[in-house]
Design an enzyme around this catalytic site. Structure first.
Site, short mmCIF file in Angstrom:
data_model
loop_
_atom_site.label_atom_id
_atom_site.label_comp_id
_atom_site.label_asym_id
_atom_site.label_seq_id
_atom_site.Cartn_x
_atom_site.Cartn_y
_atom_site.Cartn_z
N HIS A 208 0.83 -1.21 0.00
CA HIS A 208 0.00 0.00 0.00
C HIS A 208 0.86 1.26 0.00
O HIS A 208 0.63 2.19 -0.77
CB HIS A 208 -0.90 0.02 1.24
CG HIS A 208 -2.03 -0.96 1.16
ND1 HIS A 208 -2.18 -2.00 2.04
CD2 HIS A 208 -3.06 -1.06 0.30
CE1 HIS A 208 -3.26 -2.70 1.73
NE2 HIS A 208 -3.81 -2.15 0.67
N ALA A 285 10.71 4.14 7.18
CA ALA A 285 9.48 4.51 7.90
C ALA A 285 8.62 3.25 8.04
O ALA A 285 7.40 3.33 8.00
CB ALA A 285 8.73 5.61 7.16
N ASP A 311 12.26 7.08 10.85
CA ASP A 311 11.03 7.42 11.58
C ASP A 311 10.74 6.37 12.65
O ASP A 311 9.88 6.59 13.51
CB ASP A 311 9.86 7.48 10.58
CG ASP A 311 8.56 7.97 11.21
OD1 ASP A 311 8.60 8.97 11.94
OD2 ASP A 311 7.50 7.35 10.96
N GLU A 316 11.31 2.35 21.13
CA GLU A 316 10.75 3.70 21.05
C GLU A 316 10.14 4.07 22.40
O GLU A 316 9.58 3.19 23.07
CB GLU A 316 9.68 3.77 19.94
CG GLU A 316 10.27 3.48 18.56
CD GLU A 316 9.24 3.47 17.43
OE1 GLU A 316 8.04 3.68 17.72
OE2 GLU A 316 9.64 3.25 16.28
N HIS A 347 8.35 8.45 14.91
CA HIS A 347 7.31 7.54 14.41
C HIS A 347 6.02 8.28 14.08
O HIS A 347 4.94 7.95 14.59
CB HIS A 347 7.05 6.43 15.45
CG HIS A 347 6.43 5.21 14.85
ND1 HIS A 347 6.66 3.93 15.32
CD2 HIS A 347 5.56 5.06 13.81
CE1 HIS A 347 5.97 3.06 14.61
NE2 HIS A 347 5.29 3.72 13.68
N ILE A 348 6.16 9.27 13.20
CA ILE A 348 5.01 10.11 12.85
C ILE A 348 4.53 9.86 11.43
O ILE A 348 3.72 10.63 10.90
CB ILE A 348 5.33 11.63 13.00
CG1 ILE A 348 6.62 11.97 12.23
CG2 ILE A 348 5.40 12.04 14.45
CD1 ILE A 348 6.85 13.44 12.01
N GLY A 349 5.03 8.78 10.79
CA GLY A 349 4.64 8.53 9.40
C GLY A 349 3.13 8.59 9.18
O GLY A 349 2.65 9.17 8.21
N GLY A 350 2.38 8.00 10.10
CA GLY A 350 0.92 7.96 9.93
C GLY A 350 0.20 9.01 10.75
O GLY A 350 -1.03 8.98 10.87
#
Ligand code: NAI
Ligand code: AKG
Length: 469
Positions: A208, A285, A311, A316, A347-350
Site C-alpha cells: 500500500h 518509515a 522514523d 521507542e 514515528h510520525i509517518g501515519g
C-alpha cells in the site's frame, strides 16, 4: 442491528476533516464517497435488532496511545464504558488494566505479549489503530479466541507523503541547514546538494505505502525501481527488480516499506550498505527492526551513505517528552544524532489529522460490529465470517458465536446441541488451526440460553463462546 447513529458518525468524520486545519480541499482516506456507503455497509436495515451479550457484563473498552476521538465517540455512542489514555502504559499497569476489559485499542507502542494477554480474562477483541500488528502476539490471541483488527491502509498516504518530503530534505541537507540556522549559523552551500529529478528511487516492499510512494515519486521526475517478495503490477513506469542486490546497486535513494517479520530483520545491514552506490541515501518509515542502525552509522561515517531519514527505531519511548530518546533506550543514540544529514522523526509517518480520524472510525466500527454482531470481516487473525442482521421483530432468536479448534466433527457436535431449535442461518470458516461458527437459532426461551451456553462450553474443541440475543 448496530445501535450506531450512522448520520452522527458521518458528521463526526466530516467534522474531524473540517477541523483538521488542513489547507484547501482535503482528499481523505477513506474518501467521502466511501463514507457515504457506511450506512449500507454497517447495517442493512434500520429495523435491525440490537443484540446484547449473554454472560458478559457491560462492555469495557481500554483505549491507549491517544487513539483518535472519533473512536471514543463511536464506542460511547454504543454505551460502552471507555477508559482513555494518551500514552501507552508500563507493562505492570497494563496487566492490571487489561484484566477485566472486553476490548483494547492500541497503536504501535503497546506490546500485547503472551505475558500481558494471559491476564486478560474477558478480552474479546483487540483493535490496532494502525497498519502494523507486530506489537501483538497474534498466535496467542488466535489460540485464545481473541480477534484482532487493524486499519490496513488509512495512513498509507500520510507515510508516502512524509517519505517524499524526506527524499528532498536529504538531497538538499535541509535538516542540517535548519538546525544550523536555529542556532545562529548561516551556511549557504551547494556542495553535494542535488535535485531529485532524474535520480533513482529504490522501494523495498511495494504494498500500500510503497506503491503510493511510487506514483508520487514519478510525478517529481524520479525513476522508480522496486523489490518485493511477490510479483506486483508496476504503477506508471516503475520497474520491479528480481533481487534486492539489483535494487541496491542501481538506486540513489533506498526506502523500506516492509512489515516487521523474521525475514525483514536487519534487511539492510553492512553487506547491503556496501552494495549501494557511493553517496546513496537510506530511508526507513516501516519498523525499527528492518535496518541495522549500528551498521548504518558505520556506513555514514565511511561516507558511503550520504544521509538517512529514520522514523522508526528498535526501541521507542512509550510517551512524549524531553530526554526520552537516549542511549539507555538504544545504545547507539548519541553516535547517530551526532552524524550529519540524519533526519530523525518520532514515528510520525501515519500521524496526520486525516489518517488518525479515518483510522479511529474504521477500527472502532470494525470492533463494534464484532462485539455487537460477531462479524469478523477485516480481522487479521480470524476467518472472516458474517451473517445478515436479525430483524427487530425476530423474538426468541439467539446468535451463537463459537470459536473452536479446527478439528473434524465439531459442526456435528455443535449442531446436535442446537438441534432442539430452528437453525435459521449458519456460516462457518477456518483459518489454519482455528475456526469460527456463527449461527442464528430461533425458538429459544430465555431459560434455554444458559443451557445452550453450558453445553457449548463443555465441548472439547471450544476456544470461546459468545451468545447474543
Ligand atoms: N512509520 C509509520 O508511522 C508507519 C509505518 N508502517 C509500516 O509500514 C509497513 C508497510 O506498510 P504497507 O505498505 O501498508 O504494508 P503492505 O502489507 O501493504 O506492503 C508490504 C509489502 O512488503 C512486501 N514484503 C514482505 N516481506 C518482504 C520481504 N522480506 N522482502 C521484500 N518485500 C517484502 C509484501 O509482499 C508487501 O507487498 C507496515 O507493516 C508498518 O510496519 C505503516 C504505517 C505507518
Ligand atoms: O500511528 C501509529 O501509532 C503507528 C503507525 C504505524 O506504524 C502503523 O500504522 O503501522
Amino acid at each position: 442491528m448496530s445501535g450506531l447513529d450512522i448520520n452522527n458518525l458521518k458528521n463526526t468524520f466530516q467534522n474531524a476533516i473540517n477541523l483538521s486545519g488542513s489547507p484547501g480541499a482535503v482528499s481523505t482516506s477513506p474518501t467521502q464517497s466511501f463514507m457515504d456507503t457506511l450506512p449500507r455497509r454497517m447495517s442493512s436495515s434500520k429495523h435491525a435488532k440490537v443484540l446484547k451479550p449473554f454472560s458478559t457484563g457491560d462492555m469495557k473498552i481500554l483505549l491507549l496511545e491517544n487513539v483518535n476521538q472519533t473512536a471514543v465517540s463511536v464506542f460511547k455512542e454504543q454505551g460502552y464504558q471507555v477508559e482513555f489514555y494518551k500514552s501507552s502504559l508500563p507493562e505492570e499497569e497494563l496487566i492490571k488494566k487489561i484484566e477485566d476489559v472486553h476490548a483494547i485499542g492500541i497503536r504501535s507502542k503497546t506490546k500485547l505479549t503472551a505475558n500481558v494477554l494471559k491476564h486478560a480474562k474477558n478480552l474479546v477483541v483487540i483493535g490496532c489503530f494502525c497498519i502494523g500488528t507486530n506489537q501483538v502476539d497474534l498466535d496467542y490471541a488466535t489460540n485464545h479466541g481473541i480477534a484482532v483488527f487493524n486499519s490496513p491502509f488509512s495512513n498509507s498516504r500520510s507515510v508516502a507523503e512524509l517519505v517524499i518530503a524526506e527524499i528532498i530534505s536529504l538531497a538538499r541537507q535541509l535538516g542540517d541547514r535548519s538546525i544550523e540556522l536555529h542556532t545562529g549559523t548561516w551556511n549557504k552551500v551547494s556542495h553535494k546538494c542535488w535535485e531529485v529529478r532524474g535520480k533513482t528511487l529504490g522501494i523495498i516492499g511495494y504494498g500500500h505505502i510503497g506503491s503510493q510512494l511510487s506514483v508520487l515519486a514519478e510525478a517529481m521526475g524520479l525513476h522508480v525501481l522496486y523489490y518485493d517478495v511477490v510479483t506486483i503490477m508496476a504503477l506508471g513506469t516503475a520497474k520491479q527488480v528480481p533481487t534486492l542486490d539489483e535494487l541496491l546497486k542501481k538506486s540513489d535513494f533506498v526506502t523500506c516499506h516492509v512489515p516487521a517479520t523474521p525475514e525483514t530483520k536487519n534487511m539492510l545491514s553492512a553487506p547491503q550498505f556496501a552494495a549501494m552506490k557511493d553517496g546513496a541515501y537510506v530511508i526507513n518509515a516501516s519498523r525499527g527492526t528492518v535496518i541495522d542502525i549500528p551498521a548504518l552509522v558505520q556506513a555514514c561515517k565511511a561516507n558511503k551513505i550520504a544521509g538517512a531519514a529514520l522514523d522508526v527505531f528498535p526501541h521507542e519511548p512509550g510517551k512524549n517528552g524531553a530526554g526520552a530518546f537516549n542511549d539507555d533506550l538504544n545504545s547507539w543514540t548519541s553516535e547517530l544524532v551526532s552524524l550529519p544529514n540524519i533526519i530523525l522523526t518520532p514515528h510520525i509517518g501515519g500521524s496526520t489529522e486525516e489518517a488518525q480520524s479515518a483510522i479511529g472510525i474504521e477500527v472502532s466500527t470494525a470492533l463494534t460490529k464484532y462485539i455487537n454482531e460477531g462479524n469478523s470481516v477485516g480481522s487479521v487473525n480470524f476467518p472472516e465470517v458474517s451473517l445478515r442482521s436479525l430483524d427487530y421483530d425476530q423474538e426468541n432468536t439467539v446468535r451463537v458465536l463459537y470459536i473452536h479448534h479446527n478439528v473434524p466433527g465439531v459442526l456435528k457436535t455443535v449442531n446436535n446441541i442446537l438441534s432442539n431449535h430452528n437453525i435459521e442461518k449458519q456460516f462457518s470458516d477456518s483459518n489454519g488451526d482455528i475456526a469460527y461458527l456463527m449461527a442464528d437459532i430461533s425458538n429459544v426461551n430465555q431459560s434455554d440460553i444458559k443451557d445452550i451456553y453450558t453445553e457449548l462450553n463443555q465441548t472439547d474443541s471450544k476456544i470461546s463462546i459468545r451468545l447474543l440475543y
